[in-house]
Design an enzyme around this catalytic site. Structure first.
Site, PDB file in Angstrom:
ATOM      1  N   GLY A  50    -125.117  51.732  61.777  1.00 22.14           N
ATOM      2  CA  GLY A  50    -123.952  52.434  61.235  1.00 22.14           C
ATOM      3  C   GLY A  50    -124.317  53.657  60.406  1.00 22.14           C
TER       4      GLY A  50
ATOM      5  CD  GLU B  71    -133.534  80.755  74.420  1.00 17.00           C
ATOM      6  OE1 GLU B  71    -133.336  81.370  73.393  1.00 17.00           O
ATOM      7  OE2 GLU B  71    -134.573  80.878  75.077  1.00 17.00           O
TER       8      GLU B  71
ATOM      9  CD  GLU C 290    -127.807  70.179  84.695  1.00 15.09           C
ATOM     10  OE1 GLU C 290    -127.773  71.026  83.775  1.00 15.09           O
ATOM     11  OE2 GLU C 290    -127.662  68.960  84.479  1.00 15.09           O
TER      12      GLU C 290
END
Lengths: 387, 254
Positions: free
Chosen positions: A348, A371, A375
């Protein structure tokens, strides 16, 4: 060739920045994050320490170091505060570096001393609504009229563009059409220096970001913003290519930032696991926790080696594009994964904004986006495989 | 103007500091060695003079083992011009008398206008050394200053006492010692780090300094600080104040 030991100067720089990060940056980090405020005091001290001038020539007020020295400094800052680290990264590698690399003597003399001293900041205006990873989608135009460039369009997510010391943005813009060798045509993209006080150039309200909240990010608008013809940075029509080369080395710096963030998460979580007691023993004595920490340590190590290796190739003057993409990919994911694991270990408390791990949790996501997204890195790596 | 700053390498106060039970000396392996934070402020004072007048020469001097060179290098990277390192295995375990005599011999011919030291170190805390050096060199000592004004001809400053503040001054050559009230030291920059390697450090042995006396005190025994024990707990049933007074009185604290 196999020598991963840092020399004395690098080590001392790293140690100095670490002390600075712990003694000066960390105590005010949570406050600036909560208030969404830019840490001017911290930046002024970083300027005095020469961090903004690390990779630049002494001729322009630089420190005469190299890009790896910058990466080491960014890593140490990112352990405690990613906002401060990205401000340095963007200030040097996106703000000043294009001028250093592609500027004329006059442009360098005009801008670099203050950028090296950290008393001024420059932004890097590439991203637009329709142009990010696909920088070729640039829609902002710059038209040459009576010896002046007249800019129209807008930019998104521009770091260091709106602080009290932001004096310049380097903007990519379409300056015409060019014909490729095969006869097809494409946008001619060039880079224009636009000073902050240029009429028609507006820095819009800062974004409300999930993380990196003490870093300064704004949308920009150009409405007939007019600057002299000599504000062209680098060769006309080379804007896109120049930007890509800047992004390649920027990936090493961002990988260093991710490594620092991942290390910061590991440090916090390890210390917590040793002291937090449940059911009569420290939680770190449970393999469910210790194995998580072991994996976190492995991620930090792999990230660090990856960016060291990319930097070594870069400094040796070799092609480092793929290594930089790998380093950025690995370190960005390491930061996010370690932030998630550290938060889990904190339970928590890790969900409370005042803890460093909570801040790393919010801050790290952008490392898989900025930057060059994860992918895009995968695309670059796949290309190196001939795919 | 030439300023010599006496720096001392000490164990980091942020870490555990322990003594070696066999020798009674500091266990140097137990914690990181850093420049004493008060002497770092002394260095900052000297460097701030140099900031205002670039012709000011700042020299750092220390007596210490081989590793002390690291602290000298750090001082050079912060901006000092050169270093003096008194290095001699025979000086290991030197007491105040010998240390003062050795340092005085090393400093005598430096031609310095001003010597700056910390009022005491964070490890030994004797707070005697600057006065002893001043005695050896026959120099005025302005001790434990809380503020200082260093001009080309003289130094003046304020010393806090229990009764108020004393204004003190001396013509050069003189020794001043500073307290923790002075500004924190700057961080070195990378140019300083790169440049530190090229700055000169002269290493002096005890023999080169002439007769500096014999170590005349020895440590008989050291023991760990006893662990803290639980104190008496007073529950307030209406006369807790009286019990507290009795407790303090029984310890002769009031």
């Amino acid at each position: 060739m196999i020598n991963l030991e840092l020399n004395e100067e690098y080590l001392e720089l790293k140690q100095t920045v670490r002390e600075f990060a712990v003694e000066v940056v960390a105590p005010v980090s949570a406050k600036h994050d909560a208030e969404h405020s830019f840490p001017y005091g911290v930046m002024a001290q970083m300027g005095e320490m020469g961090l903004f001038g690390l990779p630049f020539d002494e001729e322009y007020g630089g420190m005469g170091g190299d890009y790896f020295a910058l990466a080491l400094a960014i890593e140490e800052l990112a352990r405690v505060d990613q906002s401060v680290a990205i401000t340095l990264e963007a200030g040097v590698s996106l703000g000043a570096m294009p001028i250093h690399r592609f500027g004329t003597q006059a442009q360098k003399e005009r801008w670099l001393p203050a950028l090296c001293a950290g008393t001024e900041l420059a932004g890097f205006g590439l991203t637009e609504t329709g142009a990010g990873s696909d920088a070729g989608g640039t829609a902002t135009t710059a038209t040459l009229r009576d010896g002046n460039w007249v800019l129209n369009g807008s930019k998104e997510f521009i770091t260091n563009s709106g602080t009290e010391i932001s004096t310049l943005v380097t903007a990519t813009a379409v300056t015409g059409t060019k014909t490729r060798a095969d006869g097809s045509t494409a946008k001619e993209i060039s880079t224009i220096l636009v000073p902050r006080d240029t009429p028609g150039y507006t820095v819009e309200k800062a974004y409300d970001k999930v993380g990196w909240r003490a870093s300064d990010t704004h949308p920009l608008r150009f409405e007939d913003a007019t600057v002299p013809e000599e504000n062209l940075l680098g060769e006309r029509g080379r804007g896109y290519a120049n930007f890509l080369s800047i992004l390649d080395e920027g990936r090493i710096a961002i990988a260093a930032l991710g490594t620092g963030a991942a290390q910061g998460c590991l440090d916090e979580a390890t210390a917590y696991a040793k002291t937090r007691v449940t059911f009569g023993k420290a939680i770190g004595e449970n393999q469910g926790i210790s194995f998580k920490l072991a994996r976190m340590a492995a991620r930090v190590h792999a990230s660090r080696l990856a960016y060291y290796a990319a930097a070594a190739k870069m400094l040796a003057g070799k092609d480092f594009k793929t290594e930089a993409a790998i380093a950025k990919l690995v370190a960005g994911e390491a930061a996010m994964d370690n932030a998630r694991d550290a938060t889990q270990i904190f339970g928590g408390y890790g969900f409370m904004n005042e803890t460093l791990v909570a801040r790393h949790y919010r801050d790290s996501k952008i490392l898989e986006i900025g930057e060059g997204t994860t992918e895009v890195q995968l695309l670059l790596i796949a290309r190196s495989l001939g795919l | 103007m030439k300023i010599v700053v006496l720096i001392k390498q000490v164990p980091d106060t942020a870490e555990e500091r322990i003594l070696d039970p066999a020798t009674g000396r500091l266990d140097r392996e137990a914690s990181d060695a850093v420049i004493d934070e008060i002497t770092e402020r002394a260095l900052e004072l000297a460097l701030s003079v140099k900031d205002g007048d670039k012709s000011t020469e700042v020299v750092v001097a220390t007596m210490g083992p081989k590793e002390a060179l690291k602290s000298i290098r750090k001082a050079l990277s912060m901006g000092a011009d050169s270093g003096i390192h008194v290095l001699d295995d025979g000086l290991a375990g030197a007491d105040l008398v010998v240390t003062a005599s050795v340092l005085a011999a090393a400093l005598r011919d430096t031609g310095a206008d001003l010597f700056i030291a910390g009022n005491e170190s964070t490890d030994g805390r004797a707070g005697m050394l600057p006065a002893m050096i001043a005695e050896h060199l026959g120099l005025p000592l302005l001790g434990s200053l809380v503020a200082a004004d260093i001009s080309a001809q003289s130094v003046s400053g304020q010393r806090a006492t229990e009764a108020g503040t004393q204004d003190v001054s001396a013509a050069y050559p003189a020794i001043v010692t500073v307290t923790e009230r002075f500004a924190e030291a700057r961080f070195p920059n990378f140019k300083g780090i790169l440049g530190a390697k090229r700055k000169p450090v002269s290493t002096l042995s005890a023999a080169e300094l002439g007769d500096t006396g014999q170590i005349s005190s020895s440590v008989l025994e050291v023991s760990q600080r006893p662990p803290r024990t639980a104190g008496a707990k007073i529950t307030d049933d209406g006369n807790a104040a009286a019990q507290l007074v009795d407790f303090l009185a029984s310890r002769r604290l009031i």
